[in-house]
Write an enzyme that holds these catalytic residues in place. Structure first.
Site, PDB file in Angstrom:
ATOM      1  N   ASP A  43      57.952  61.570  62.524  1.00  0.00           N
ATOM      2  CA  ASP A  43      57.177  60.357  62.251  1.00  0.00           C
ATOM      3  C   ASP A  43      57.797  59.526  61.128  1.00  0.00           C
ATOM      4  O   ASP A  43      58.839  59.881  60.558  1.00  0.00           O
ATOM      5  CB  ASP A  43      55.730  60.777  61.931  1.00  0.00           C
ATOM      6  CG  ASP A  43      54.715  59.825  62.530  1.00  0.00           C
ATOM      7  OD1 ASP A  43      55.028  58.636  62.664  1.00  0.00           O
ATOM      8  OD2 ASP A  43      53.605  60.281  62.846  1.00  0.00           O
ATOM      9  N   GLY A 103      58.434  51.462  67.074  1.00  0.00           N
ATOM     10  CA  GLY A 103      59.100  50.244  67.545  1.00  0.00           C
ATOM     11  C   GLY A 103      59.478  49.273  66.445  1.00  0.00           C
ATOM     12  O   GLY A 103      59.853  48.133  66.719  1.00  0.00           O
ATOM     13  N   GLU A 151      61.645  47.676  63.107  1.00  0.00           N
ATOM     14  CA  GLU A 151      63.040  47.493  62.679  1.00  0.00           C
ATOM     15  C   GLU A 151      64.021  47.514  63.842  1.00  0.00           C
ATOM     16  O   GLU A 151      65.107  48.081  63.733  1.00  0.00           O
ATOM     17  CB  GLU A 151      63.414  48.580  61.650  1.00  0.00           C
ATOM     18  CG  GLU A 151      62.630  48.453  60.365  1.00  0.00           C
ATOM     19  CD  GLU A 151      62.327  49.801  59.729  1.00  0.00           C
ATOM     20  OE1 GLU A 151      61.788  50.690  60.425  1.00  0.00           O
ATOM     21  OE2 GLU A 151      62.625  49.954  58.537  1.00  0.00           O
ATOM     22  N   ASP A 166      50.194  53.386  68.021  1.00  0.00           N
ATOM     23  CA  ASP A 166      49.541  54.504  68.718  1.00  0.00           C
ATOM     24  C   ASP A 166      48.648  54.037  69.870  1.00  0.00           C
ATOM     25  O   ASP A 166      47.925  53.045  69.747  1.00  0.00           O
ATOM     26  CB  ASP A 166      48.664  55.286  67.727  1.00  0.00           C
ATOM     27  CG  ASP A 166      49.491  56.014  66.691  1.00  0.00           C
ATOM     28  OD1 ASP A 166      50.729  55.876  66.705  1.00  0.00           O
ATOM     29  OD2 ASP A 166      48.891  56.728  65.868  1.00  0.00           O
TER      30      ASP A 166
HETATM   31  C1  GLA Z   1      51.244  58.674  63.637  1.00  0.00           C
HETATM   32  C2  GLA Z   1      51.816  58.859  65.051  1.00  0.00           C
HETATM   33  C3  GLA Z   1      50.778  59.558  65.927  1.00  0.00           C
HETATM   34  C4  GLA Z   1      50.388  60.900  65.295  1.00  0.00           C
HETATM   35  C5  GLA Z   1      49.906  60.680  63.858  1.00  0.00           C
HETATM   36  C6  GLA Z   1      49.698  62.007  63.135  1.00  0.00           C
HETATM   37  O1  GLA Z   1      50.183  57.768  63.647  1.00  0.00           O
HETATM   38  O2  GLA Z   1      52.193  57.620  65.608  1.00  0.00           O
HETATM   39  O3  GLA Z   1      51.279  59.748  67.223  1.00  0.00           O
HETATM   40  O4  GLA Z   1      51.495  61.764  65.325  1.00  0.00           O
HETATM   41  O5  GLA Z   1      50.820  59.914  63.103  1.00  0.00           O
HETATM   42  O6  GLA Z   1      49.246  61.819  61.817  1.00  0.00           O
END
Ligand code: GLA
Length: 380
Positions: A129, A165, A167, A186
Site C-alpha cells: 500500500d 492510480g 502519480e 477503493d
Molecule cells: C487502502 C487500500 C485498501 C485496503 C486498506 C487497508 O485503503 O487501498 O484496499 O488495503 O488500505 O487499510
C-alpha cells in the site's frame, strides 16, 4: 520452464472488503476450506490474502514485524502451512510508508528485513500500500525497493502494488517489477463505484500485458450490502450489476480477487464468480488488452473486444445508461469481412449456450447496467 509469476492476472480472495480487522487463525482456515471445497480453487482462485490489521502495533526489539498475538497465537507460519497444504497460496499486506493505512507498522527502511521475513514464513503474494509515505520519498523508488527486496528474498512473491492510480502510476509501474497495480481509489459495494472504476480503466485501455496487470480492486460480487468494513460496505448492487462488474474485470485483465464472505455466499453470486467462460477470457495466456467500440445511436452503450490466444475473440456489450437500449457491434469493426465470406460462431458466456453462426453483426437489447459477453470463433 519455470512458471512466470503473474503471467496472467492473479485470482484469489482477500479479507478487506468483508472482514476488515475481524479475522483470526480460525477464520483463515475456514476460508481456505471453502476455497477448496466449494470449487473456487478449481476455477483458479488460488491466493488467500490477508489484508491490513494482521500485525502487532509495534515491531519487536529486532525490528521484525510480529503477527497479532490475539489473532494468531501461534504466529502465522502454521496458518500459512495449513493454506499451502490445501493447495492454495498465501498473500499478506504491507505498506511502503512508515505505517499501514490502518496504522500498523509499514515497511519503509525495513524492506529487506520484511521481504526476508515474508519469504521465511512462506508468503507468496504481497499487497503493498501507499499510506504514510515520508514526504520527499517518491512512489516509484519505494515500489522499486520492495520489488528488489522480494526478488532477492529467495522465494517467488507476487508484488501487488496498491498506489490508487496516483502519480501516473501506469507510466512507471512495470519498470519497478510489480506484478499488479491498483489504478483507482477503493471500491465500494454499489454500482456507482463499479462504474467509476470501469470508466477510469477504459481511459487507459492501452495498458496491460503479461506480468504487470492493472488491478481494478477487489470484487464486491456477493457482498449484497453486507460485511463489517465501513469503508467498503454500501447499499449493494443488483444481480445484473454484479454480473456486469465481473464481466468488466474479467475482460479488462484485472486480477480477480473476491472480497465477499464466501462462507455465506448466495448461489447466484457464486455462479457469477465461478463463470469459467469469463475466467478463461481473463486468464488467457497472452493477457491482451481490449479495444472499445461505441455506438453513437445508443449513447451509454459500448463493446469491449479482446483477441484471445486461440484465434477467437471475446466481446462484452455493456449498457451504462439508465434506459433499455439496443446495443452491439458490426463485424466490419472487428476487421471481419462479410464480403470475403467471413463468419463467426458465437457462444454466450453468461448462459454458456452455443448460439450458432452469425454474419455481419451482433445486435441485442440490454436493460440498464446489463451486459452480454460472447466468445466468437472463426467459422469460414
Ligand atoms: C487502502 C487500500 C485498501 C485496503 C486498506 C487497508 O485503503 O487501498 O484496499 O488495503 O488500505 O487499510
Amino acid at each position: 520452464m519455470t512458471e512466470r509469476l503473474a503471467a496472467v492476472p492473479p485470482m484469489g480472495w482477500n479479507s478487506w472488503n468483508t472482514l476488515y480487522d475481524d479475522y483470526n487463525e480460525e477464520t483463515v482456515k475456514q476460508m481456505a476450506d471453502v476455497m477448496v471445497e466449494e470449487g473456487y480453487l478449481d476455477c483458479g482462485y488460488r491466493y488467500l490474502i490477508l489484508d491490513d490489521c494482521w500485525a502487532e502495533r509495534e515491531r519487536d526489539e529486532n525490528g521484525c514485524l510480529v503477527p497479532s498475538h490475539e489473532k494468531f497465537p501461534d504466529g502465522l507460519e502454521p496458518v500459512i502451512e495449513y493454506v499451502h497444504n490445501k493447495g492454495l497460496r498465501f498473500g499478506i499486506y504491507g505498506c511502503c510508508g512508515v505505517k499501514t493505512c490502518a496504522g500498523y507498522p509499514g515497511s519503509f527502511e525495513h524492506e529487506k528485513q520484511d521481504a526476508e521475513a515474508f519469504a521465511a514464513w512462506g508468503v507468496d503474494y504481497l499487497k503493498y500500500d501507499n499510506c504514510y509515505r515520508p514526504t520527499a520519498q517518491k512512489a516509484d523508488m519505494l515500489y522499486r525497493r520492495m520489488s528488489y527486496a522480494l526478488r532477492n528474498s529467495g522465494r517467488d512473491i507476487v508484488l501487488a502494488a496498491c498506489q490508487w492510480g496516483r502519480e501516473e502510476v501506469e507510466r512507471w509501474i512495470r519498470s519497478t517489477g510489480a506484478h499488479t497495480y491498483r489504478s483507482t481509489i477503493d471500491i465500494r459495494d454499489n454500482w456507482e463505484s463499479v462504474k467509476s472504476i470501469a470508466d477510469k480503466r477504459i481511459l487507459h485501455l492501452e495498458e496491460g500485458g503479461p506480468c504487470c496487470h492493472n488491478d481494478m480492486d477487489m470484487l464486491v460480487v456477493g457482498m449484497n450490502g453486507g460485511g463489517s468494513n465501513p469503508e467498503t460496505t454500501a447499499e449493494g448492487c443488483s444481480l445484473a450489476e454484479y454480473q456486469t462488474h465481473f464481466a468488466l474485470w474479467a475482460l479488462l485483465d484485472s486480477p480477480l480477487i473476491m472480497g465477499c464472505d464466501i462462507r455465506k455466499i448466495d448461489d447466484d453470486s457464486r455462479n457469477i464468480l465461478q463463470n469459467r467462460d469469463l475466467i478463461a477470457i481473463n486468464q488467457d495466456p497472452e493477457a491482451r488488452t481490449c479495444y472499445m467500440l461505441s455506438c453513437e445511436c445508443s449513447p451509454g452503450t459500448f463493446a469491449l473486444v479482446r483477441p484471445l490466444s486461440d484465434g477467437s475473440l471475446a466481446a462484452g456489450v455493456f449498457n451504462f445508461s439508465e434506459e433499455n437500449m439496443k446495443a452491439g457491434f458490426t463485424f466490419w469493426d472487428l476487421g471481419i469481412s462479410a464480403a470475403a465470406g467471413q463468419k463467426l460462431r458465437f457462444r454466450d458466456c453468461l448462459t454458456h449456450e452455443d448460439m450458432g453462426v452469425l454474419t455481419e453483426s451482433c445486435c441485442i437489447r440490454l436493460d440498464p447496467h446489463e451486459c452480454k459477453v460472447f466468445r466468437m470463433w472463426n467459422a469460414g
